[in-house]
Design a protein around this motif. Sequence first.
Motif, PDB file in Angstrom:
ATOM      1  N   MET A   1       0.891  -1.137  -0.039  1.00  0.00           N
ATOM      2  CA  MET A   1       0.139  -0.072  -0.040  1.00  0.00           C
ATOM      3  C   MET A   1       0.904   1.059   0.126  1.00  0.00           C
ATOM      4  SD  MET A   1      -2.968   1.301   2.899  1.00  0.00           S
ATOM      5  CE  MET A   1      -1.700   1.243   3.877  1.00  0.00           C
ATOM      6  N   VAL A   2       0.604   2.130  -0.828  1.00  0.00           N
ATOM      7  CA  VAL A   2       1.281   3.636  -0.983  1.00  0.00           C
ATOM      8  C   VAL A   2       0.915   4.329   0.186  1.00  0.00           C
ATOM      9  CG1 VAL A   2       1.772   5.535  -2.093  1.00  0.00           C
ATOM     10  CG2 VAL A   2       1.581   3.288  -3.316  1.00  0.00           C
ATOM     11  N   THR A   3       2.134   4.971   0.862  1.00  0.00           N
ATOM     12  CA  THR A   3       1.632   5.648   2.095  1.00  0.00           C
ATOM     13  C   THR A   3       2.053   7.146   1.462  1.00  0.00           C
ATOM     14  OG1 THR A   3       2.530   3.976   3.635  1.00  0.00           O
ATOM     15  CG2 THR A   3       2.307   6.203   4.514  1.00  0.00           C
TER      16      THR A   3
ATOM     17  N   ASP B   1      10.192   6.359  10.566  1.00  0.00           N
ATOM     18  CA  ASP B   1       9.670   5.632  11.726  1.00  0.00           C
ATOM     19  C   ASP B   1       9.492   4.108  11.235  1.00  0.00           C
ATOM     20  OD1 ASP B   1       9.640   8.062  12.915  1.00  0.00           O
ATOM     21  OD2 ASP B   1       7.429   8.381  12.909  1.00  0.00           O
ATOM     22  N   SER B   2       9.881   3.127  12.131  1.00  0.00           N
ATOM     23  CA  SER B   2       9.669   1.660  11.698  1.00  0.00           C
ATOM     24  C   SER B   2       9.800   0.940  13.044  1.00  0.00           C
ATOM     25  CB  SER B   2      11.078   1.173  10.873  1.00  0.00           C
ATOM     26  OG  SER B   2      12.090   1.527  11.575  1.00  0.00           O
ATOM     27  N   ALA B   3       9.177  -0.440  12.899  1.00  0.00           N
ATOM     28  CA  ALA B   3       9.037  -1.246  13.969  1.00  0.00           C
ATOM     29  C   ALA B   3       8.312  -0.550  15.129  1.00  0.00           C
ATOM     30  CB  ALA B   3      10.532  -1.956  14.234  1.00  0.00           C
TER      31      ALA B   3
ATOM     32  N   ASP C   1       8.458  -0.728   5.846  1.00  0.00           N
ATOM     33  CA  ASP C   1       7.489  -1.484   5.059  1.00  0.00           C
ATOM     34  C   ASP C   1       7.305  -2.818   5.715  1.00  0.00           C
ATOM     35  OD1 ASP C   1       7.237   0.671   3.437  1.00  0.00           O
ATOM     36  OD2 ASP C   1       8.427   0.039   1.988  1.00  0.00           O
ATOM     37  N   MET C   2       7.960  -3.263   6.842  1.00  0.00           N
ATOM     38  CA  MET C   2       7.788  -4.461   7.359  1.00  0.00           C
ATOM     39  C   MET C   2       6.404  -5.088   7.802  1.00  0.00           C
ATOM     40  SD  MET C   2      11.453  -5.104   9.598  1.00  0.00           S
ATOM     41  CE  MET C   2      10.974  -3.647  10.873  1.00  0.00           C
ATOM     42  N   THR C   3       5.963  -6.272   7.514  1.00  0.00           N
ATOM     43  CA  THR C   3       4.567  -6.434   8.143  1.00  0.00           C
ATOM     44  C   THR C   3       4.737  -7.808   8.784  1.00  0.00           C
ATOM     45  OG1 THR C   3       4.232  -7.704   6.016  1.00  0.00           O
ATOM     46  CG2 THR C   3       3.548  -5.375   6.128  1.00  0.00           C
ATOM     47  N   MET C   4       5.987  -8.617   8.858  1.00  0.00           N
ATOM     48  CA  MET C   4       5.935  -9.886   9.373  1.00  0.00           C
ATOM     49  C   MET C   4       6.334  -9.709  10.903  1.00  0.00           C
ATOM     50  SD  MET C   4       9.242  -8.631   9.083  1.00  0.00           S
ATOM     51  CE  MET C   4      10.113  -9.009   7.437  1.00  0.00           C
ATOM     52  N   ALA C   5       5.604 -10.714  11.493  1.00  0.00           N
ATOM     53  CA  ALA C   5       5.874 -10.814  13.078  1.00  0.00           C
ATOM     54  C   ALA C   5       7.151 -10.758  13.548  1.00  0.00           C
ATOM     55  CB  ALA C   5       5.335 -12.401  13.565  1.00  0.00           C
TER      56      ALA C   5
END
Length: 572
Positions: free
Chosen positions: A1-3, A169-171, A266-270
């Motif tokens: 999805m584009v942010t 920002d991430s995680a 862009d991470m989505t994994m657990a």
Amino acid sequence: MVTLKYLLPLASVLAFGHALEVPMTGVNDWGGRFEGKFVFTIPEEVSGWEAVLHFDEPVTGLTEWMGDVVKTANDNTEYILVSKPHTGIQHVGQTLTITVQAAYSGSAPPTGKGTLVNMAHDGQTVPPAPTVPGTKYNYAEVLEKSILFYEAQRSGKLPATNRIPWRGDSALTDHGQNGEDLTGGWYDAGDHVKFGLPMSASVTLLAWGFLQYADAYEAAGQTEYMYDCIRWPLEWLVKAHTGPNELYIQVGDGGQDHGFWGRPEDMTMARPAFKVDASAPGSDVAGEYAAAMAAGYLVFKDKDPTFAAQLLSNAEEIYKFAVTYKGIYSNSVNQAAAYYRSNAYEDELCWGALWLYMATNKTSYLTEAKTYYPAEAGPDWGQSWDDKGAGCQILMYNITGEQKYKDNIEATFTGWLPGGDIPYSPKGLAFRSQWGSLRYASNMAFMALLAADNGVHTTEYRTWAKSQIHYALGDTGRSFVVGFGVNPPTQPHHRGSSCPMMPTPCSWEAQQHKGPNPHTLYGALVGGPDGSDSYTDSRNNYINNEVACDYNAGFQSAVAGLMHLSMAGQLP
């Protein structure tokens, strides 16, 4: 999805050094609806693109197949597209054709022009660093850029002072098994796992270099940046200490993480979190956390006494946990064993106790350190995230002045200097291991400078340390530091820097991109060449071209040491 929040203004990125602009051609008119083409001949390697399509009158219902529309001007005269993952990679000489169809309301189809932006340019510039006259390399520039590398490794909510334009920002949902906040810290290497042992080991070496060579950081204009640099992971280490006998030592699963090539944003994994405790101990990782926090206390005790006190309190409690419940952490946490398997914990218990002694002056810690210092200590294998032997030798001698510790230091460097046990490459690299060869040579260069500062073979050790660091900086005819010197690496094995500017999608196609990484990972020391000085600058070459937090730690501290010596007129 584009942010959409990541969409960059056109003026903020460099488009092939100038605007690559073409008119709309090949127009087919179907009465109220038209088709047109924007044909771009690619003049340089592209790893993701943005196209701005402008029409002289409003058009509606625009469709096309090469990208995704992420923004439309209010009057429908301008559309901004970003490439799809499979269309983002474009090579020199190729033709990129963007075909659009849309409706118009006038008497004839509109005219149009398209501007293509290469998202492989982030526009980041690094201000020039001061220089010290009479040195072959600009040590201040290396310090400046190495600190920037650590900023590029930051996880969590980035501060307003973030200097890395391609990081966000991430995680933000990293948490412990009971919901504890584990955001922040550093990503370990080219991946997005947070490994506590190498992270804390890196902090300890960086803090030691900062304490020992503060004048170099001040002269380089990097003192405040260095405080920020090591505070970031120290704050995470404090978060990770969630109970008297509980310590989180990893966030993210290496297997899942390494199956993803993209930005940390862009991470989505657990991202599971792993800890050591009384029932599954980790004396090695706990000893290193204690060392990092005690060294951090010494750095911040005048700068921020409240934070320093927090660090010291945590360090003492963590060390007590380490000696009360003994065990090797990678035996307790299988997920760490495949990446950072520990061989022993005694060296970390000695190491942690020594740093706590220096922070508190409590003789009980020095007694502890002597307990865990090997009775038959001889040559050390080499300072690293897993081996603190050389550092313990030097600290023991610095603190006690006893001859046996000096003998141990000399035995270690007899093995490391030419003529000893360590093989040398034809061009002069002390080659301890293929994986991160420059890391080991740089760590031991830092140890040599520290030993020399205390009068141990001063000229010989300083000369050798300089030879190893200068090898990395360019003495072989090329630099091994990204963004520094002559012919530096341009394709480090690093996911985030290999991706085009957001919001252009990033996936495994970016790993196969032939050109330089879209973002310069300033200051990162790559793993380095093999024992024959052979090296390939390829992001697929993860053995020689990956980067890591622990690769830069001893290296940066050694560079600070050389700058300190050059300022004092003592550089060999």
